[in-house]
Design a protein around this motif. Structure first.
Motif, PDB file in Angstrom:
ATOM      1  N   LEU A 268      38.465  44.515  45.298  1.00 19.36           N
ATOM      2  CA  LEU A 268      37.898  43.486  44.691  1.00 19.36           C
ATOM      3  C   LEU A 268      37.195  44.282  44.120  1.00 19.36           C
ATOM      4  N   GLU A 269      35.996  45.134  44.860  1.00 20.39           N
ATOM      5  CA  GLU A 269      34.947  45.669  44.586  1.00 20.39           C
ATOM      6  C   GLU A 269      35.428  46.579  42.995  1.00 20.39           C
ATOM      7  N   ARG A 270      36.586  48.016  43.667  1.00 22.86           N
ATOM      8  CA  ARG A 270      36.792  49.220  42.486  1.00 22.86           C
ATOM      9  C   ARG A 270      37.615  48.228  40.952  1.00 22.86           C
ATOM     10  N   CYS A 271      37.989  46.883  41.763  1.00 19.43           N
ATOM     11  CA  CYS A 271      39.357  46.817  40.513  1.00 19.43           C
ATOM     12  C   CYS A 271      37.900  45.818  39.296  1.00 19.43           C
ATOM     13  N   ALA A 272      37.414  45.425  40.017  1.00 17.71           N
ATOM     14  CA  ALA A 272      35.884  44.707  38.903  1.00 17.71           C
ATOM     15  C   ALA A 272      35.046  45.773  38.530  1.00 17.71           C
ATOM     16  N   ALA A 273      34.531  46.746  38.898  1.00 22.09           N
ATOM     17  CA  ALA A 273      34.131  48.066  38.063  1.00 22.09           C
ATOM     18  C   ALA A 273      35.426  47.868  37.270  1.00 22.09           C
ATOM     19  N   LEU A 274      36.009  48.018  37.044  1.00 17.77           N
ATOM     20  CA  LEU A 274      37.483  48.451  35.903  1.00 17.77           C
ATOM     21  C   LEU A 274      37.386  47.240  34.912  1.00 17.77           C
ATOM     22  N   ALA A 275      37.570  46.466  35.629  1.00 16.30           N
ATOM     23  CA  ALA A 275      37.416  44.668  34.463  1.00 16.30           C
ATOM     24  C   ALA A 275      36.375  43.655  34.699  1.00 16.30           C
ATOM     25  N   PRO A 276      35.270  43.908  34.332  1.00 19.84           N
ATOM     26  CA  PRO A 276      33.961  42.920  35.117  1.00 19.84           C
ATOM     27  C   PRO A 276      34.772  41.434  34.779  1.00 19.84           C
ATOM     28  N   GLN A 277      35.389  40.990  34.059  1.00 16.39           N
ATOM     29  CA  GLN A 277      35.723  39.632  34.136  1.00 16.39           C
ATOM     30  C   GLN A 277      36.434  38.967  35.289  1.00 16.39           C
ATOM     31  N   LEU A 278      36.377  40.355  36.300  1.00 11.33           N
ATOM     32  CA  LEU A 278      37.224  39.747  37.517  1.00 11.33           C
ATOM     33  C   LEU A 278      35.948  38.336  38.035  1.00 11.33           C
ATOM     34  N   LYS A 279      34.818  39.034  37.971  1.00 14.11           N
ATOM     35  CA  LYS A 279      33.130  37.684  38.019  1.00 14.11           C
ATOM     36  C   LYS A 279      33.167  36.956  37.793  1.00 14.11           C
ATOM     37  N   ASP A 280      34.024  36.425  36.994  1.00 13.50           N
ATOM     38  CA  ASP A 280      33.945  35.176  36.261  1.00 13.50           C
ATOM     39  C   ASP A 280      34.376  33.885  36.510  1.00 13.50           C
ATOM     40  N   ALA A 281      33.964  33.256  37.077  1.00  2.00           N
ATOM     41  CA  ALA A 281      33.934  31.515  37.863  1.00  2.00           C
ATOM     42  C   ALA A 281      35.285  31.597  38.122  1.00  2.00           C
ATOM     43  N   GLU A 282      35.847  30.931  36.638  1.00  2.91           N
ATOM     44  CA  GLU A 282      37.596  30.586  37.043  1.00  2.91           C
ATOM     45  C   GLU A 282      38.485  31.903  37.827  1.00  2.91           C
ATOM     46  N   THR A 283      37.775  33.327  38.393  1.00  6.10           N
ATOM     47  CA  THR A 283      38.573  33.875  39.233  1.00  6.10           C
ATOM     48  C   THR A 283      39.046  33.230  40.308  1.00  6.10           C
ATOM     49  N   ARG A 284      40.071  33.009  40.579  1.00  2.19           N
ATOM     50  CA  ARG A 284      40.196  32.569  42.150  1.00  2.19           C
ATOM     51  C   ARG A 284      40.908  33.658  42.643  1.00  2.19           C
ATOM     52  N   ILE A 285      40.775  34.055  43.747  1.00  2.00           N
ATOM     53  CA  ILE A 285      41.691  34.379  45.156  1.00  2.00           C
ATOM     54  C   ILE A 285      42.768  33.477  45.707  1.00  2.00           C
ATOM     55  N   LEU A 286      44.090  33.651  45.380  1.00  2.00           N
ATOM     56  CA  LEU A 286      45.037  33.085  45.900  1.00  2.00           C
ATOM     57  C   LEU A 286      46.261  33.500  46.926  1.00  2.00           C
ATOM     58  N   ARG A 287      45.809  34.724  47.150  1.00  2.00           N
ATOM     59  CA  ARG A 287      46.408  35.473  48.346  1.00  2.00           C
ATOM     60  C   ARG A 287      46.620  36.675  48.579  1.00  2.00           C
ATOM     61  N   HIS A 288      47.090  37.754  49.524  1.00  2.00           N
ATOM     62  CA  HIS A 288      46.839  38.839  50.351  1.00  2.00           C
ATOM     63  C   HIS A 288      48.446  38.774  50.566  1.00  2.00           C
ATOM     64  N   ASN A 289      48.127  40.122  50.437  1.00  2.00           N
ATOM     65  CA  ASN A 289      49.851  40.608  49.977  1.00  2.00           C
ATOM     66  C   ASN A 289      49.257  42.258  51.089  1.00  2.00           C
ATOM     67  N   VAL A 290      50.616  42.787  51.288  1.00  2.00           N
ATOM     68  CA  VAL A 290      50.671  43.732  51.969  1.00  2.00           C
ATOM     69  C   VAL A 290      52.388  44.018  52.365  1.00  2.00           C
ATOM     70  N   GLY A 291      53.066  44.940  51.407  1.00  5.04           N
ATOM     71  CA  GLY A 291      54.196  45.258  52.463  1.00  5.04           C
ATOM     72  C   GLY A 291      54.016  46.729  52.476  1.00  5.04           C
ATOM     73  N   LEU A 292      55.579  47.143  53.008  1.00  7.01           N
ATOM     74  CA  LEU A 292      55.723  48.687  53.057  1.00  7.01           C
ATOM     75  C   LEU A 292      56.571  49.532  51.815  1.00  7.01           C
ATOM     76  N   ARG A 293      56.142  49.976  51.498  1.00  9.65           N
ATOM     77  CA  ARG A 293      57.145  50.496  50.135  1.00  9.65           C
ATOM     78  C   ARG A 293      57.790  51.886  50.779  1.00  9.65           C
ATOM     79  N   PRO A 294      59.298  51.120  50.174  1.00  4.94           N
ATOM     80  CA  PRO A 294      60.099  52.873  50.738  1.00  4.94           C
ATOM     81  C   PRO A 294      60.387  53.832  50.282  1.00  4.94           C
TER      82      PRO A 294
END
Length: 362
Positions: A268-294
């Motif tokens: 979240l911190e790294r992406c917000a540094a590239l796109a400050p719009q992530l700090k807008d009030a309308e941003t909502r976290i929907l889910r966290h994912n983990v996958g294993l690339r083959p």
């Protein structure tokens, strides 16, 4: 080996590679194949961490380790995605990639692959970074794209069989002699008896799905730009409206599928540094994912050879005489794409189809 009637094809694996191979076979050679997809995890198992396809970023982005062969695959895939854009399955995506080191960005290998490539003016580059490029690429949402592929295949008569297959011999018995067996098992190729490819390994990817309607472009740093194991990217998706994937991690040989809270905060911190719009009030976290690339050391394995069955192995789970086919099958491998499965998929599938067609003529 010409024969009357359609050739029986068993595809092991129902991820993006297996599904795309099936679609390509049926659309390039209508009535030539009767296809059965056999897999433990199906395209609608979108919460299963046992296969990689549901968790992918599923866009085109620059990848390390590309070569002349994979670039052919990527060009074919990008061209196909432009065809799918009017259907809403793919989205043309404005993109910016920033760099932390000085290099000649005007000569990047993909400048003629993507649309509207240009080097950013220094005034467009955030402070602390050395340069950047802009171009147009695509993104898709696996949660919609995989079920679409499955529906297209069902409409064309493909049979889906939910089954965990332990060995190549077991899979060959499902089709019969002189059939085609496509091994698109991804990370499963490491433990599939008869393959047992020790070069196959996971690359752990942790991401966050957010609702952030203000984000309209793909933004990233190249791999290696941050701390080891980090990857920073922002990928808007065509639907649902406002859905964006934030990443991430790139952690070879890490099998952990649990969410790491500290890692999520870092994303979240790294992406917000590239796109400050992530700090807008309308941003909502929907889910966290983990996958294993083959992934696979040495790159993807795409090759074909006639193979005698039953295979000789003391590891086979059943006696070789129990329902095993005696004869030959055309064994085609298509696995080990790592983080590039979606962006290689259509080109790699076409190569598989070409290998099958040429081998069956001999």
């Amino acid at each position: 080996m010409p024969q009357d009637g359609p050739v029986e094809v068993v595809i092991l694996g129902a991820g993006v590679i297996g599904l795309t191979v099936a679609y390509t076979l049926l659309t390039t050679s209508p009535n030539a194949y009767k296809i059965k997809i056999v897999a433990r995890d199906m395209p609608d198992d979108l919460s299963s961490q046992a296969f990689a396809s549901p968790w992918a970023g599923a866009n085109w982005s620059p990848m390390r380790g590309s070569n002349d062969r994979t670039r052919v695959w990527e060009r074919a895939t990008i061209n196909k995605m432009w065809e799918l854009t009017p259907q809403g399955l793919a989205m043309e995506l404005p993109s910016r990639v920033f760099f932390t080191t000085n290099e000649d960005l005007s000569q990047l290998w993909y400048k003629d692959l993507v649309k509207d490539f240009r080097v950013l003016d220094p005034s467009e580059v955030p402070a602390g970074l050395q340069g950047g490029i802009a171009f147009k690429t695509f993104s898709i949402n696996p949660e919609l794209y995989l079920p679409w592929l499955q529906s297209e295949l069902l409409a064309r008569g493909v049979e889906f069989v939910r089954r965990k297959v332990h060995s190549l011999g077991e899979a060959a018995a499902l089709a019969g002699p002189n059939s085609v067996l496509v091994n698109a098992t991804g990370i499963g190729a490491r433990s599939l008896i008869g393959v047992e490819d020790a070069d196959v390994h996971p690359i752990r990817g942790q991401t966050i799905i957010v609702h952030a309607p203000g984000l309209k472009e793909f933004v990233s740093l190249p791999l290696g730009a941050g701390n080891p194991g980090e990857a920073t990217y922002i990928i808007p998706r065509p639907s649902p409206p406002g859905e964006v994937l934030l990443g991430g991690t790139f952690q070879p040989d890490n099998w952990d599928t649990s969410v790491d809270v500290a890692t999520a905060k870092g994303i979240l911190e790294r992406c917000a540094a590239l796109a400050p719009q992530l700090k807008d009030a309308e941003t909502r976290i929907l889910r966290h994912n983990v996958g294993l690339r083959p992934a696979r050391k040495g790159g993807p394995r795409v090759e074909a050879a006639w193979t005698d069955v039953p295979l000789k192995s003391e590891l086979l789970p059943l006696p070789e005489s129990d329902g095993r086919v005696n004869g030959r099958v055309l064994l085609v491998h298509a696995y080990g794409f790592g983080a590039a499965g979606y962006q290689n998929s259509w080109g790699a599938a076409q190569e598989v189809a070409d290998l099958i067609a040429s081998s069956l003529k001999n």
